[in-house]
Design a protein around this motif. Structure first.
Motif: not given
Length: 310
Positions: A296-310
């Motif tokens: 589920s994007p709703a479950h995993i995207l917050p995790y990845w947005m926290d880890r990306f260096y954007l």
């Protein structure tokens, strides 16, 4: 669409009766790829309305089937190859179009190879793909490659929405990353809804498309996934531009994949180390793999947005 030079080269090959045995047409299959295949059909079969309707008896179109959206060995041996071996009804050329040829399984490709290498007289294969990466090398090596369009680009309004989101990242927090993830989730949901609408409209307009529920569901999923991949590609291009600017150093102006956002990119590149920016691509690859597993994007995207260096 390819430029005039490419069309002229194809036209000359057709006029002397010496085209390649197969053309691998790389570009959006529902737009540039389809348009070029139809143009080739008119060059070899004449200007017939049946070509645009995909109803010409000497130009059959084949697409991936069933929920899995594959071109199976059974489909290859039972439908495509037998038709390829038949003489054309008009006594001239026969053009076999395989849409989304990257969905051809290995067994189907192996069954296809001998015919592709030594096609029946006056038989031409057109293989349409969105991107070359997933096409089996054995197929690529036996076809002439044609780029039917420019680099893939995320459709509007999603592209502008995504670039606005990335350009707006000046600070990070759990709440901000969650809000940004919500924006991405909304975009993915919009892609699903638009894919369903377009597939149903295409199905109604084309009486040759099977309209069972499983086929429609698979077509919707394939179209939405293509847009999702374009979204991930845009994020990857952003990450590569960040890396390029950071490596080039202050004051340098290297060529960028997203030049219209150079100012925002330069600001963000200066905020991270080269090592951190280099980590982005591996992180993005893992995200893509998780999305492919239908997490589920709703479950995993917050995790990845926290880890990306954007």
């Amino acid at each position: 669409m390819p430029g005039d030079a490419i069309r002229e080269g194809l036209r000359r090959a057709f006029e002397v009766g010496r085209p390649a045995q197969g053309y691998l047409i790389v570009g959006p299959v529902r737009r540039e790829g389809r348009a070029l295949a139809e143009w080739i059909g008119t060059q070899l079969l004449g200007d017939s309305p049946a070509i645009a309707d995909h109803a010409h008896p000497d130009m059959p179109w084949f697409e991936p089937e069933k929920v899995s959206r594959i071109i199976s060995a059974e489909m290859m041996r039972g439908r495509i190859l037998p038709l390829a071996q038949q003489s054309s009804l008009s006594g001239g050329w026969k053009v076999i179009v395989i849409v989304s040829a990257d969905r051809m399984r290995a067994e189907a490709a192996n069954a296809f190879l001998k015919t592709l290498e030594e096609p029946p007289p006056r038989t031409l294969f057109l293989l349409l793909v969105d991107a070359l990466a997933e096409v089996l090398p054995t197929i690529v090596s036996r076809c002439q490659l044609i780029q039917a369009g420019g680099a893939r680009r995320l459709d509007e309004p999603w592209r502008t929405q995504l670039l606005d989101l990335l350009s707006d990242i000046d600070e990070k927090s759990v709440l901000l990353d969650a809000a940004r993830a919500d924006v991405l989730c909304a975009m993915l949901e919009d892609m699903e809804a638009r894919a369903e609408k377009e597939v149903r409209e295409e199905s109604k307009a084309n009486r040759f498309v099977e309209e069972d529920a499983d086929t429609l569901k698979a077509l919707v999923g394939a179209k939405a996934k293509a847009w999702r991949n374009d979204l991930l590609l845009t994020i990857e291009q952003w990450m590569r531009d960040l890396l390029c600017l950071r490596a080039a150093g202050e004051g340098a102006e290297p060529p960028l994949l997203i030049p219209e956002r150079r100012e925002a990119l330069a600001r963000r590149a200066a905020a991270h180390s080269l090592a951190h920016l280099g980590e982005n691509l591996a992180l993005l690859e893992t995200l893509a793999e998780q999305l492919d597993r239908n997490l589920s994007p709703a479950h995993i995207l917050p995790y990845w947005m926290d880890r990306f260096y954007l």
